[in-house]
Design a protein around this motif. Structure first.
Motif, PDB file in Angstrom:
ATOM      1  N   ASP A  20      36.351  -0.524  -6.143  1.00 29.87           N
ATOM      2  CA  ASP A  20      37.457  -0.525  -7.099  1.00 29.87           C
ATOM      3  C   ASP A  20      37.125   0.459  -8.224  1.00 29.87           C
ATOM      4  N   ARG A  21      37.943   1.480  -8.367  1.00 32.50           N
ATOM      5  CA  ARG A  21      37.657   2.552  -9.317  1.00 32.50           C
ATOM      6  C   ARG A  21      37.515   2.039 -10.740  1.00 32.50           C
ATOM      7  N   GLY A  22      38.463   1.225 -11.177  1.00 30.99           N
ATOM      8  CA  GLY A  22      38.422   0.727 -12.549  1.00 30.99           C
ATOM      9  C   GLY A  22      37.190  -0.106 -12.817  1.00 30.99           C
ATOM     10  N   ALA A  23      36.870  -1.010 -11.890  1.00 25.57           N
ATOM     11  CA  ALA A  23      35.690  -1.852 -12.065  1.00 25.57           C
ATOM     12  C   ALA A  23      34.408  -1.029 -12.054  1.00 25.57           C
ATOM     13  N   LEU A  24      34.376   0.004 -11.219  1.00 26.80           N
ATOM     14  CA  LEU A  24      33.208   0.885 -11.185  1.00 26.80           C
ATOM     15  C   LEU A  24      33.009   1.571 -12.527  1.00 26.80           C
ATOM     16  N   LEU A  25      34.063   2.156 -13.054  1.00 25.30           N
ATOM     17  CA  LEU A  25      33.953   2.888 -14.312  1.00 25.30           C
ATOM     18  C   LEU A  25      33.564   1.978 -15.465  1.00 25.30           C
ATOM     19  N   GLU A  26      33.995   0.732 -15.423  1.00 27.99           N
ATOM     20  CA  GLU A  26      33.656  -0.210 -16.487  1.00 27.99           C
ATOM     21  C   GLU A  26      32.213  -0.699 -16.398  1.00 27.99           C
ATOM     22  N   SER A  27      31.573  -0.531 -15.229  1.00 30.81           N
ATOM     23  CA  SER A  27      30.260  -1.129 -14.996  1.00 30.81           C
ATOM     24  C   SER A  27      29.088  -0.183 -15.174  1.00 30.81           C
ATOM     25  N   GLY A  41       0.786  -1.224   0.000  1.00 35.96           N
ATOM     26  CA  GLY A  41       0.000   0.000   0.000  1.00 35.96           C
ATOM     27  C   GLY A  41       0.816   1.271   0.000  1.00 35.96           C
ATOM     28  N   ALA A  42       2.138   1.154  -0.029  1.00 34.37           N
ATOM     29  CA  ALA A  42       2.984   2.353  -0.024  1.00 34.37           C
ATOM     30  C   ALA A  42       2.832   3.111  -1.338  1.00 34.37           C
ATOM     31  N   THR A  43       2.710   4.426  -1.242  1.00 36.62           N
ATOM     32  CA  THR A  43       2.627   5.257  -2.438  1.00 36.62           C
ATOM     33  C   THR A  43       3.862   6.142  -2.602  1.00 36.62           C
ATOM     34  N   TYR A  44       4.741   6.154  -1.595  1.00 34.28           N
ATOM     35  CA  TYR A  44       6.079   6.752  -1.712  1.00 34.28           C
ATOM     36  C   TYR A  44       7.072   5.690  -1.272  1.00 34.28           C
ATOM     37  N   VAL A  45       7.979   5.333  -2.175  1.00 34.94           N
ATOM     38  CA  VAL A  45       8.937   4.258  -1.922  1.00 34.94           C
ATOM     39  C   VAL A  45      10.345   4.801  -2.164  1.00 34.94           C
ATOM     40  N   GLN A  46      11.227   4.581  -1.208  1.00 32.06           N
ATOM     41  CA  GLN A  46      12.606   5.075  -1.298  1.00 32.06           C
ATOM     42  C   GLN A  46      13.585   3.903  -1.192  1.00 32.06           C
ATOM     43  N   SER A  47      14.570   3.876  -2.077  1.00 29.06           N
ATOM     44  CA  SER A  47      15.641   2.882  -2.014  1.00 29.06           C
ATOM     45  C   SER A  47      16.904   3.550  -1.475  1.00 29.06           C
ATOM     46  N   PRO A  48      17.942   2.793  -1.119  1.00 28.72           N
ATOM     47  CA  PRO A  48      19.123   3.398  -0.493  1.00 28.72           C
ATOM     48  C   PRO A  48      20.101   4.022  -1.480  1.00 28.72           C
ATOM     49  N   GLU A  49      21.083   4.700  -0.922  1.00 31.05           N
ATOM     50  CA  GLU A  49      22.213   5.181  -1.708  1.00 31.05           C
ATOM     51  C   GLU A  49      22.870   4.005  -2.428  1.00 31.05           C
ATOM     52  N   MET A  50      23.351   4.239  -3.638  1.00 31.29           N
ATOM     53  CA  MET A  50      24.054   3.229  -4.428  1.00 31.29           C
ATOM     54  C   MET A  50      23.208   1.966  -4.638  1.00 31.29           C
ATOM     55  N   THR A  51      21.932   2.206  -4.955  1.00 29.54           N
ATOM     56  CA  THR A  51      21.028   1.097  -5.251  1.00 29.54           C
ATOM     57  C   THR A  51      21.595   0.196  -6.341  1.00 29.54           C
ATOM     58  N   GLY A  52      22.120   0.785  -7.410  1.00 29.17           N
ATOM     59  CA  GLY A  52      22.512   0.012  -8.579  1.00 29.17           C
ATOM     60  C   GLY A  52      23.841  -0.687  -8.482  1.00 29.17           C
ATOM     61  N   LEU A  53      24.741  -0.205  -7.625  1.00 31.90           N
ATOM     62  CA  LEU A  53      26.093  -0.785  -7.608  1.00 31.90           C
ATOM     63  C   LEU A  53      26.857  -0.292  -6.391  1.00 31.90           C
ATOM     64  N   ILE A  54      27.472  -1.213  -5.670  1.00 29.69           N
ATOM     65  CA  ILE A  54      28.462  -0.864  -4.649  1.00 29.69           C
ATOM     66  C   ILE A  54      29.763  -1.522  -5.063  1.00 29.69           C
ATOM     67  N   GLN A  55      30.702  -0.681  -5.468  1.00 37.52           N
ATOM     68  CA  GLN A  55      31.975  -1.172  -6.001  1.00 37.52           C
ATOM     69  C   GLN A  55      33.063  -0.140  -5.654  1.00 37.52           C
ATOM     70  N   GLN A  64      21.677   0.905   3.020  1.00 32.15           N
ATOM     71  CA  GLN A  64      22.358  -0.345   2.709  1.00 32.15           C
ATOM     72  C   GLN A  64      22.720  -1.029   4.036  1.00 32.15           C
ATOM     73  N   GLY A  65      22.802  -2.371   4.001  1.00 31.57           N
ATOM     74  CA  GLY A  65      23.139  -3.080   5.234  1.00 31.57           C
ATOM     75  C   GLY A  65      23.880  -4.376   4.987  1.00 31.57           C
ATOM     76  N   GLY A  66      24.877  -4.652   5.835  1.00 30.70           N
ATOM     77  CA  GLY A  66      25.580  -5.928   5.804  1.00 30.70           C
ATOM     78  C   GLY A  66      26.945  -5.841   5.145  1.00 30.70           C
ATOM     79  N   THR A  67      27.528  -7.007   4.890  1.00 32.83           N
ATOM     80  CA  THR A  67      28.830  -7.094   4.234  1.00 32.83           C
ATOM     81  C   THR A  67      28.621  -7.262   2.737  1.00 32.83           C
ATOM     82  N   HIS A  68      29.176  -6.349   1.973  1.00 35.65           N
ATOM     83  CA  HIS A  68      28.971  -6.318   0.528  1.00 35.65           C
ATOM     84  C   HIS A  68      30.077  -7.080  -0.200  1.00 35.65           C
ATOM     85  N   ARG A  69      29.831  -7.371  -1.463  1.00 31.87           N
ATOM     86  CA  ARG A  69      30.776  -8.179  -2.233  1.00 31.87           C
ATOM     87  C   ARG A  69      32.129  -7.493  -2.417  1.00 31.87           C
ATOM     88  N   ASP A  70      32.144  -6.155  -2.339  1.00 32.10           N
ATOM     89  CA  ASP A  70      33.430  -5.452  -2.468  1.00 32.10           C
ATOM     90  C   ASP A  70      34.167  -5.355  -1.134  1.00 32.10           C
TER      91      ASP A  70
END
Length: 281
Positions: free
Chosen positions: A52-59, A36-50, A212-218
């Motif tokens: 490594d600069r090079g890997a980030l730029l390539e992604s 029933g939510a009509t306003y929904v917010q996702s966290p910072e860096m929803t699409g990618l947490i990386q 965001q929460g927990g231990t991330h892949r990076d």
């Protein structure tokens, strides 16, 4: 007539693959809308947490090619909701990136975009060090935006330590302040709750903070504890851990008027001069 809005804050554990993060984002947005939510917010860096600069730029992608942006536009229109992508990295060309938030309306159209202004350039205990300014281009403009009959202010993570940003939004009419984040575990344990509650209290506004929460892949660790806070500083909803999921709360925007009536500090602001005091007897 009460002005109510059901809000949802999505807690994620975004990884280093945009496709998987996009799928998690869509799943949680649909779950929030179904509740029933009509306003929904996702966290910072929803699409990618990386980190490594090079890997980030390539992604990553320019805004008009970004899969998170495209998915958010489609979902908001399909579900008829206000959808706030807390942020996602956007390629600017060359070696720089924007940490950019987006707000989409129930018609699927982009209503606002905000680039994080304050860069997380810090040296913490135990050797944890961050230099966001080395890759992210700081934003220069803050925003308020109407969502139906409410006014919302946009900010991201480290911005929370700069109260003037939120004060200026409140003075411009913001009733809902937002703070999507990827707070480190170390700083979150120390400061997350008190900073968010302070920004809500001092501005007499609701505050929605998807994290965001927990231990991330990076390898980084983030604190979680997504929450919704009322204008009196009470936590009305909290994801009391670092696991992915959602929290929701129905907010009554008339509580903003009531809090500001009780403590009219926004009206009581006075100009002053700051000078060096003279020492002596």
């Amino acid at each position: 007539m009460p002005r109510t809005l059901k809000c949802a804050a999505i807690q994620m554990r975004s990884g280093t693959g945009i496709a998987a993060n996009r799928d998690d984002f869509e799943r949680f947005v649909r779950e929030a809308a179904q509740s029933g939510a009509t306003y929904v917010q996702s966290p910072e860096m929803t699409g990618l947490i990386q980190k490594d600069r090079g890997a980030l730029l390539e992604s990553i992608f320019p805004e008009d090619e970004d899969p998170i942006v495209a998915t958010a536009a489609a979902l908001s229109g399909e579900l008829g909701i206000w959808l706030h992508v807390g942020s996602t990295p956007i390629a600017l060309g060359g070696e720089m990136v924007a940490n950019r938030a987006f707000l989409f309306g129930p018609d699927g159209k982009r209503r606002a975009a905000y680039d994080k202004i304050h860069m997380f350039d810090v040296d913490l205990d135990n050797g944890e060090s961050w230099r966001e300014s080395a890759i992210y281009r700081p934003g220069e403009h803050a925003f308020t935006v109407g969502i139906g009959n409410a006014c919302l202010g946009m900010a991201i993570c480290y911005d929370v330590r700069f109260p003037d940003l939120f004060r200026r939004q409140a003075l411009a009419g913001a009733e809902i302040l937002t703070l999507p984040a990827a707070f480190t575990r170390q700083t979150g344990e120390a400061h997350w709750h008190v900073l968010l509650r302070a920004r809500a209290i001092e501005n007499g506004a609701f505050l929605v903070a998807a994290a965001q929460g927990g231990t991330h892949r990076d390898g980084r660790e983030t604190y979680g504890h997504s929450m919704i806070i009322d204008p009196w500083g009470r936590v009305v909803a909290e994801k009391d851990d670092d696991e992915p999921g959602i929290v929701t709360a129905t907010i009554d925007l008339d509580e903003v008027l009531e809090a500001r009536r009780k403590i009219p500090n926004l009206k009581n602001i006075r100009p002053f001069k700051l000078s060096d005091a003279e020492l002596g007897g």
